[in-house]
Design an enzyme around this catalytic site. Structure first.
Site, PDB file in Angstrom:
ATOM      1  N   TYR B 138      53.999  77.712 169.848  1.00  0.00           N
ATOM      2  CA  TYR B 138      55.339  78.119 169.400  1.00  0.00           C
ATOM      3  C   TYR B 138      55.783  79.276 170.282  1.00  0.00           C
ATOM      4  O   TYR B 138      56.224  80.304 169.795  1.00  0.00           O
ATOM      5  CB  TYR B 138      55.169  78.552 167.935  1.00  0.00           C
ATOM      6  CG  TYR B 138      56.387  78.614 167.054  1.00  0.00           C
ATOM      7  CD1 TYR B 138      57.268  77.543 166.936  1.00  0.00           C
ATOM      8  CD2 TYR B 138      56.638  79.744 166.279  1.00  0.00           C
ATOM      9  CE1 TYR B 138      58.349  77.604 166.085  1.00  0.00           C
ATOM     10  CE2 TYR B 138      57.727  79.813 165.423  1.00  0.00           C
ATOM     11  CZ  TYR B 138      58.577  78.722 165.340  1.00  0.00           C
ATOM     12  OH  TYR B 138      59.651  78.787 164.474  1.00  0.00           O
ATOM     13  N   HIS B 143      63.725  79.927 170.592  1.00  0.00           N
ATOM     14  CA  HIS B 143      63.680  78.873 169.575  1.00  0.00           C
ATOM     15  C   HIS B 143      63.249  79.450 168.231  1.00  0.00           C
ATOM     16  O   HIS B 143      63.885  79.206 167.199  1.00  0.00           O
ATOM     17  CB  HIS B 143      62.704  77.786 170.021  1.00  0.00           C
ATOM     18  CG  HIS B 143      62.383  76.762 168.973  1.00  0.00           C
ATOM     19  ND1 HIS B 143      63.260  75.774 168.582  1.00  0.00           N
ATOM     20  CD2 HIS B 143      61.272  76.582 168.207  1.00  0.00           C
ATOM     21  CE1 HIS B 143      62.710  75.019 167.648  1.00  0.00           C
ATOM     22  NE2 HIS B 143      61.501  75.481 167.398  1.00  0.00           N
ATOM     23  N   GLU B 210      59.476  70.516 175.266  1.00  0.00           N
ATOM     24  CA  GLU B 210      58.250  71.300 175.419  1.00  0.00           C
ATOM     25  C   GLU B 210      57.577  70.949 176.736  1.00  0.00           C
ATOM     26  O   GLU B 210      57.878  69.942 177.355  1.00  0.00           O
ATOM     27  CB  GLU B 210      57.261  70.992 174.286  1.00  0.00           C
ATOM     28  CG  GLU B 210      57.805  71.250 172.904  1.00  0.00           C
ATOM     29  CD  GLU B 210      56.706  71.395 171.846  1.00  0.00           C
ATOM     30  OE1 GLU B 210      55.524  71.536 172.236  1.00  0.00           O
ATOM     31  OE2 GLU B 210      57.044  71.358 170.663  1.00  0.00           O
ATOM     32  N   ASP B 242      58.472  66.641 171.503  1.00  0.00           N
ATOM     33  CA  ASP B 242      57.876  66.752 170.164  1.00  0.00           C
ATOM     34  C   ASP B 242      58.931  66.321 169.130  1.00  0.00           C
ATOM     35  O   ASP B 242      59.505  67.139 168.427  1.00  0.00           O
ATOM     36  CB  ASP B 242      57.438  68.205 169.945  1.00  0.00           C
ATOM     37  CG  ASP B 242      56.805  68.428 168.583  1.00  0.00           C
ATOM     38  OD1 ASP B 242      56.257  67.470 168.022  1.00  0.00           O
ATOM     39  OD2 ASP B 242      56.874  69.572 168.089  1.00  0.00           O
ATOM     40  N   GLN B 249      60.538  67.630 157.451  1.00  0.00           N
ATOM     41  CA  GLN B 249      59.886  68.908 157.755  1.00  0.00           C
ATOM     42  C   GLN B 249      60.238  69.980 156.735  1.00  0.00           C
ATOM     43  O   GLN B 249      59.367  70.712 156.252  1.00  0.00           O
ATOM     44  CB  GLN B 249      60.304  69.349 159.163  1.00  0.00           C
ATOM     45  CG  GLN B 249      59.589  70.576 159.686  1.00  0.00           C
ATOM     46  CD  GLN B 249      59.976  70.909 161.134  1.00  0.00           C
ATOM     47  OE1 GLN B 249      60.680  70.150 161.783  1.00  0.00           O
ATOM     48  NE2 GLN B 249      59.509  72.036 161.635  1.00  0.00           N
ATOM     49  N   TYR B 253      56.786  71.263 154.635  1.00  0.00           N
ATOM     50  CA  TYR B 253      56.006  72.164 155.500  1.00  0.00           C
ATOM     51  C   TYR B 253      55.376  73.355 154.776  1.00  0.00           C
ATOM     52  O   TYR B 253      54.490  74.017 155.328  1.00  0.00           O
ATOM     53  CB  TYR B 253      56.835  72.630 156.693  1.00  0.00           C
ATOM     54  CG  TYR B 253      57.611  73.896 156.494  1.00  0.00           C
ATOM     55  CD1 TYR B 253      58.780  73.905 155.767  1.00  0.00           C
ATOM     56  CD2 TYR B 253      57.158  75.100 157.029  1.00  0.00           C
ATOM     57  CE1 TYR B 253      59.486  75.072 155.577  1.00  0.00           C
ATOM     58  CE2 TYR B 253      57.865  76.278 156.843  1.00  0.00           C
ATOM     59  CZ  TYR B 253      59.035  76.257 156.117  1.00  0.00           C
ATOM     60  OH  TYR B 253      59.737  77.418 155.933  1.00  0.00           O
TER      61      TYR B 253
END
Lengths: 440, 440
Positions: B138, B143, B210, B242, B249, B253
């Site tokens: 990450y 982002h 990514e 990705d 999500q 999550y």
């Protein structure tokens, strides 16, 4: 689902299969990967019977199998459990029937198979198959509630828990087998009152009592299994210790979940007990009154009728001092796999519901299986209320978290009226001191 | 770190390696796995040069190599990139030197290697190696900040972000290669105002830009790499999409991270550009004023001097309508890999810091690499402010999230004064409609 292989009257010509308390009577027949200890040989597949292992490569050569049985044995004879898993439930059941007959007292196969046995105490075991992906679920609702309470006293369970089988991807490379010795991990953590994080040996090292489910045939990418195929597909179970560095976990896990707090090692018991061996220990799957029923993609008549598994689980601890004092491991807790909030079939169905392809030998962890009472916590985090209330052991030692030299022993055992009891075989792991050079 | 292989004066006897804008001049030489399209042959390893592939099995047989070079080629000749990765940086550099000489204009090797080329447009590519574990990081701070703002306007970055390279385990089985066609996933999600969750096709399907890093030799369990070995060890890079189901999500999550919202598919560009090829595009790694410096286990002089990578990244979209209208993919954003908050060496050093064993061919995702401005979002979630502000395309179509038939194209390109520009090769993926039977 019960057949002659579960008949309690049947005994084996391997005497120790009738020993009281054995995990491996004729009714079990779990698969494991082994070699003669110290031999350096290639790993072989075997089936546990009493205190022995039937070497499947030798057994295949010994002959006497039908054409179908010989075909099922072929991948096993070359040490490849994954390829056998890929053959599906017909092969799994067919070979179980053949081995059950061949190992039964009075079988003419005794003459040729007696030479294919190796005592388990002369074997070294390995992870039983290639694990392409490992997913850890969170089906222990008592664990989720207790751990949730430590963080959110008024709202211990998150709103998704009763709808979604919560899970996350785990690390494959560091999975080991019973007997694994794990270096205390080093990591980054931050005390609540510290301004900046520190880096050093984990101070809150814990175990987690889980079961591990192995996928059988799996599914193609984009083609979900659905509940019916999921129910047929799972190959079998073992025990799983999901070692956890609680201080590292607390600091790293937001927002993407646990990572280095788990990936330093996970330990499996060496024997995969098949879903067929577990058939007498299936129970109805019900939800507590007032809880939502599973959405249709996680529901089936078969799952309601016998989705749950009645397996008594326990964790014992033997400290270095106890070993010196000649004391056996001390049992710290008991729980039951039947308390899981989701069934094995639901885990496979959910996992593949988005099209994700499951493959033979993939491992699904159950999550920590705690019981409903505080004494039934499936981790030290629970049993010591987050490390605030140490456990006092019989020899006077205390533990909030694991110390170097501690050995953790997981066990699982299935008993039911009219059935021969079976066990999963123990799962041991020992904590080694942190690596010195890195702890500076 | 620069040597003769980077000399801009050197050209190849493969003419297309000098074509303007090629990703694969003599200075690149990335590894990929391929076979002749439609041949059904076993997969082979090759090196891209211009619009051709040098078949390494054929090249080895063609001879003319030193003993050491032939040994390095041996695993590659049997299609096993992992075993070559395990040979470490000496092999990686040694073979680069040999291939660079053999493919240089005027090389006597041309006579024997000309027959070992296959045009790239006659090849079908595969995932370049066996990926035993896949970890997604990450590192894109822009982002993380933008996405964090959508949830927590006053506190977008969590307190651990600038201390810990945040990452989580990803799914290996569903990783595919450029050209992958992904069924829109089906899943469970809950609208904020809904009482109970629904199950159906994802309504908020997204891409993420990514890079993927491949591990070289890796480390033994319990033996962290440390920054110096980490810097030497990473093998090379590719692009990684990705794909993300945002509605799934958001609901799934908590508390263990993304799971089914990601595991339905991840797409790689087919060519691994080695760290040696990237040497001219390394930059100093610095932190913004006022940010904490990395802890010692994530710091080194070499990392400060040239830990960052100057790679221009872009994402383009081609809808089904654009394809029908003969319109090329439309570029939606640009960013630069140099904006990552952590370097590749830091990712390997952190990942192995707890003793976790990295293995040859393990894949580490960078996380979404967005640029600092709103127009540089590395996902639709960012570019459309969480789906609230649609993008209008040149042909008048609008997008908040991906529609069936959309093709997403990632690209990466390295340019620097005095260096020959190289590229990563495109990463394409197309969205197929959800599986009908499951969408009911």
């Amino acid at each position: 689902m019960l057949d002659f292989t579960h008949d309690p009257a049947r005994q084996s010509w391997v005497d120790s299969a009738q020993a009281p308390g054995t995990d491996f009577p004729l009714q079990n027949l779990p698969f494991g990967r082994f070699r003669r200890a110290g031999s350096g040989q290639a790993l072989r597949m075997g089936v546990a019977i009493g205190d022995q292992i039937l070497d499947l490569a030798a057994a295949r050569v010994a002959g006497g199998w039908t054409e179908a049985e010989a075909a099922w044995l072929q991948p096993l004879a070359r040490g490849d459990l994954n390829a056998f898993m890929a053959q599906g439930p017909v092969a799994r059941r067919g070979l179980r029937h053949a081995l059950s007959r061949a190992l039964e007292a009075g079988s003419p196969a005794q003459a040729r198979l007696a030479a294919c046995l190796l005592p388990q105490d002369q074997a070294e075991m390995a992870v039983p198959c290639h694990i392409g992906d490992y997913t850890d679920f969170y089906t222990g609702i008592h664990h989720a509630t207790t751990v949730g309470k430590l963080f959110r006293p008024d709202n211990p369970l998150l709103p998704n828990y009763k709808w979604v089988p919560i899970g996350y991807h785990g690390r494959c490379s560091s999975i080991g087998v019973s007997g694994q010795q794990l270096r205390r991990p080093i990591g980054q953590f931050k005390a609540p009152d510290a301004a900046v994080p520190s880096y050093g040996p984990c101070q809150r090292l814990d175990w987690e009592l889980e079961m591990g489910v192995f996928v059988g045939q799996g599914n193609a990418l984009g083609e979900p299994l659905g509940m019916d195929r999921a129910e047929e597909d799972w190959f079998g179970l073992c025990l799983l210790n999901d070692w956890s560095a609680r201080d590292v976990q607390a600091w790293e896990y937001q927002p993407l979940g646990p990572f280095l707090s788990k990936s330093f090692g996970s330990t499996l018991s060496p024997w995969i007990v098949t879903q067929e061996a577990l058939a007498p220990f299936r129970r109805p799957f019900t939800r507590p009154e007032g809880d939502p029923q599973p959405l249709p993609y996680l529901d089936s008549a078969a799952n309601r009728a016998h989705g749950a598994l009645d397996i008594t689980l326990s964790v014992a601890l033997q400290t270095a001092a106890m070993r010196e004092q000649g004391l056996p491991p001390q049992v710290l807790m008991h729980s039951n796999a039947g308390d899981a909030y989701w069934t094995v079939a639901q885990l496979l169905a959910h996992h593949s519901s988005n099209g994700c392809n499951l493959q033979p030998g993939d491992l699904l962890g159950s999550g920590t299986l705690s019981g409903p009472t505080p004494a039934q916590g499936g981790s030290l985090l629970e049993l010591t209320l987050g490390g605030k209330q140490p456990l006092t052991l019989a020899n006077g030692e205390q533990r909030c978290f694991l110390q170097d030299g501690d050995t953790v022993v997981l066990r699982g055992r299935c008993e039911a009226p009219g059935a021969v009891a079976i066990g999963l075989g123990p799962c041991l792991g020992t904590v080694l001191p942190a690596r010195h050079a890195e702890s500076a």
